[in-house]
Scaffold this motif. Sequence first.
Motif, PDB file in Angstrom:
ATOM      1  N   ILE A   1       0.949  -1.174  -0.011  1.00  0.00           N
ATOM      2  CA  ILE A   1       0.048  -0.002   0.023  1.00  0.00           C
ATOM      3  C   ILE A   1       0.972   1.261   0.062  1.00  0.00           C
ATOM      4  N   ASN A   2       0.693   2.020  -1.155  1.00  0.00           N
ATOM      5  CA  ASN A   2       1.599   3.345  -1.033  1.00  0.00           C
ATOM      6  C   ASN A   2       0.745   4.621  -0.579  1.00  0.00           C
ATOM      7  N   LEU A   3       1.467   5.136   0.562  1.00  0.00           N
ATOM      8  CA  LEU A   3       0.759   6.414   1.120  1.00  0.00           C
ATOM      9  C   LEU A   3       1.695   7.382   1.390  1.00  0.00           C
ATOM     10  N   ASN A   4       2.361   7.676  -0.005  1.00  0.00           N
ATOM     11  CA  ASN A   4       3.418   8.591  -0.106  1.00  0.00           C
ATOM     12  C   ASN A   4       3.355  10.023   0.701  1.00  0.00           C
ATOM     13  N   ASN A   5       2.082  10.300   0.601  1.00  0.00           N
ATOM     14  CA  ASN A   5       1.992  11.973   0.991  1.00  0.00           C
ATOM     15  C   ASN A   5       1.463  11.686   2.609  1.00  0.00           C
ATOM     16  N   LEU A   6       0.775  10.766   2.847  1.00  0.00           N
ATOM     17  CA  LEU A   6       0.411  10.751   4.411  1.00  0.00           C
ATOM     18  C   LEU A   6       1.436  11.264   5.387  1.00  0.00           C
ATOM     19  N   GLN A   7       1.017  12.349   6.114  1.00  0.00           N
ATOM     20  CA  GLN A   7       2.222  13.030   7.178  1.00  0.00           C
ATOM     21  C   GLN A   7       1.735  12.887   8.513  1.00  0.00           C
ATOM     22  N   THR A   8       0.429  12.722   8.915  1.00  0.00           N
ATOM     23  CA  THR A   8       0.025  12.371  10.379  1.00  0.00           C
ATOM     24  C   THR A   8      -1.331  11.611  10.461  1.00  0.00           C
ATOM     25  N   ILE A   9      -1.026  11.061  11.697  1.00  0.00           N
ATOM     26  CA  ILE A   9      -2.109  10.284  12.166  1.00  0.00           C
ATOM     27  C   ILE A   9      -2.765  10.549  13.423  1.00  0.00           C
ATOM     28  N   GLY A  10      -3.791  10.899  13.541  1.00  0.00           N
ATOM     29  CA  GLY A  10      -4.382  10.924  15.055  1.00  0.00           C
ATOM     30  C   GLY A  10      -3.807  12.494  15.733  1.00  0.00           C
ATOM     31  N   VAL A  11      -3.293  13.135  14.954  1.00  0.00           N
ATOM     32  CA  VAL A  11      -3.085  14.513  15.615  1.00  0.00           C
ATOM     33  C   VAL A  11      -4.415  15.181  15.807  1.00  0.00           C
ATOM     34  N   ASP A  12      -4.573  16.036  16.869  1.00  0.00           N
ATOM     35  CA  ASP A  12      -5.712  16.543  17.409  1.00  0.00           C
ATOM     36  C   ASP A  12      -6.804  15.685  17.803  1.00  0.00           C
ATOM     37  N   SER A  13      -6.632  14.398  17.963  1.00  0.00           N
ATOM     38  CA  SER A  13      -7.362  13.223  18.132  1.00  0.00           C
ATOM     39  C   SER A  13      -7.380  13.124  19.750  1.00  0.00           C
ATOM     40  N   SER A  14      -8.468  12.733  20.407  1.00  0.00           N
ATOM     41  CA  SER A  14      -8.376  12.504  21.698  1.00  0.00           C
ATOM     42  C   SER A  14      -8.678  10.974  22.080  1.00  0.00           C
ATOM     43  N   GLY A  15      -8.212  10.359  23.011  1.00  0.00           N
ATOM     44  CA  GLY A  15      -8.505   9.073  23.375  1.00  0.00           C
ATOM     45  C   GLY A  15      -7.955   8.010  22.253  1.00  0.00           C
ATOM     46  N   SER A  16      -7.972   6.551  22.722  1.00  0.00           N
ATOM     47  CA  SER A  16      -7.376   5.730  22.071  1.00  0.00           C
ATOM     48  C   SER A  16      -8.390   4.414  21.512  1.00  0.00           C
TER      49      SER A  16
ATOM     50  N   ALA B   1      -1.196  -6.997   7.895  1.00  0.00           N
ATOM     51  CA  ALA B   1      -1.252  -7.725   6.853  1.00  0.00           C
ATOM     52  C   ALA B   1      -2.749  -7.990   6.349  1.00  0.00           C
ATOM     53  N   ALA B   2      -3.161  -8.152   5.026  1.00  0.00           N
ATOM     54  CA  ALA B   2      -4.801  -8.748   5.006  1.00  0.00           C
ATOM     55  C   ALA B   2      -4.859 -10.188   5.400  1.00  0.00           C
ATOM     56  N   THR B   3      -3.660 -10.862   5.302  1.00  0.00           N
ATOM     57  CA  THR B   3      -3.759 -12.348   5.340  1.00  0.00           C
ATOM     58  C   THR B   3      -2.711 -12.678   6.536  1.00  0.00           C
ATOM     59  N   SER B   4      -2.628 -13.915   6.906  1.00  0.00           N
ATOM     60  CA  SER B   4      -1.830 -14.213   8.119  1.00  0.00           C
ATOM     61  C   SER B   4      -0.535 -14.734   7.547  1.00  0.00           C
ATOM     62  N   SER B   5      -0.524 -14.882   6.002  1.00  0.00           N
ATOM     63  CA  SER B   5       0.948 -15.264   5.588  1.00  0.00           C
ATOM     64  C   SER B   5       0.738 -14.519   4.372  1.00  0.00           C
TER      65      SER B   5
ATOM     66  N   VAL C   1       3.670  -5.065   2.163  1.00  0.00           N
ATOM     67  CA  VAL C   1       4.643  -3.844   2.357  1.00  0.00           C
ATOM     68  C   VAL C   1       3.848  -2.485   2.419  1.00  0.00           C
ATOM     69  N   PHE C   2       4.051  -1.667   3.409  1.00  0.00           N
ATOM     70  CA  PHE C   2       3.415  -0.502   3.684  1.00  0.00           C
ATOM     71  C   PHE C   2       4.619   0.642   3.226  1.00  0.00           C
ATOM     72  N   SER C   3       4.363   1.634   2.553  1.00  0.00           N
ATOM     73  CA  SER C   3       5.244   2.553   2.035  1.00  0.00           C
ATOM     74  C   SER C   3       4.674   3.994   2.721  1.00  0.00           C
ATOM     75  N   LEU C   4       5.371   4.505   3.700  1.00  0.00           N
ATOM     76  CA  LEU C   4       5.000   5.768   4.379  1.00  0.00           C
ATOM     77  C   LEU C   4       6.264   6.754   4.422  1.00  0.00           C
ATOM     78  N   PRO C   5       6.664   7.269   3.511  1.00  0.00           N
ATOM     79  CA  PRO C   5       7.839   8.089   3.502  1.00  0.00           C
ATOM     80  C   PRO C   5       7.754   9.383   4.140  1.00  0.00           C
ATOM     81  N   SER C   6       6.516   9.764   4.187  1.00  0.00           N
ATOM     82  CA  SER C   6       6.166  11.354   4.589  1.00  0.00           C
ATOM     83  C   SER C   6       5.797  11.338   6.218  1.00  0.00           C
ATOM     84  N   LEU C   7       5.523   9.994   6.764  1.00  0.00           N
ATOM     85  CA  LEU C   7       4.818  10.165   8.003  1.00  0.00           C
ATOM     86  C   LEU C   7       5.699  10.503   8.965  1.00  0.00           C
ATOM     87  N   THR C   8       5.182  11.294   9.794  1.00  0.00           N
ATOM     88  CA  THR C   8       6.149  11.922  11.072  1.00  0.00           C
ATOM     89  C   THR C   8       5.469  11.888  12.431  1.00  0.00           C
TER      90      THR C   8
END
Length: 205
Positions: free
Chosen positions: A1-16, A24-28, A32-39
Motif C-alpha cells: 500500500i502506497n501512502l506517499n503523502n500521508l504525514q500525520t495520523i491521530g493529530v488533534d485526536s483524543s482517546g485511544s 497484513a490482509a492475511t496471516s501469511s 509492504v506499507f510505504s509511508l515515506p512522509s509520515l512523521t
Amino acid sequence: INLNNLQTIGVDSSGSGAPTVFEAATSSGVSVFSLPSLTIAKYTQFQVPTGTTINAPKLVNVFGSTVNLSGSGVFTTGSLSDIDYASLEVSGGAVFNTVSATSDNIASGYVTLSADGAGSVLDLHTVQTITFNGGGADVVSATNGGLVNLSGLTAVQRAGGGGALVFETAGGGTINLNNLQTIGVDSSGSGAQTIFNVATNGTIN
C-alpha cells in the motif's frame, strides 16, 4: 500500500478507542506499507510479523500507539523522540532500536514494554525517566531470552492514582536497569506501586 503523502495520523485526536491499524490482509504472505512522509502516528497500531515491512523513515512520534514487531518483520522509522503512552512489543528474535526519547510517560495504564524470545531486543537505553499511574498495571517484561535495555533509566516516578508498574522477567529474560537510582522520589500519590517480579532464570541487573 502506497501512502506517499500521508504525514500525520491521530493529530488533534483524543482517546485511544478508535486506532488506525496497519496489518497484513492475511496471516501469511508478504505485505509492504510505504509511508515515506509520515512523521506523527498517534493512537496507531503497527502489526509487523514476519513477511510484513513498514517503511516510515521520518516517523518520530508514536504517542499512544502500539508496535508489535516479531520475527523478521521490518519496521523502519526515524529517531523516535516521543513514545509516551505507547506499547512496544518485540518477539521471535526481532530487534527494535530506533528510540531516542529521554522520558516515557505511561501514566494511562495498561502499557506494555516487552521482549520475548531468544535474540529479541527492545532497546530503550536513552530513556532516563519513566512516569506511571492509571487504573491498571503497566508492564516491562523480558521473557524466554529476550532483553529490555533500560540501562539509561535513572528514575521511576508515580503521577498519583492507583495502578502499578511491574518489572517482570522469566526464562532467561533480562531487564537492564544498571543506572536506576530512585523510585518514587518527587512523585505524587501513594496508591501506585513499583513491583519487581523475577521468576525462574529471569534477571534484573
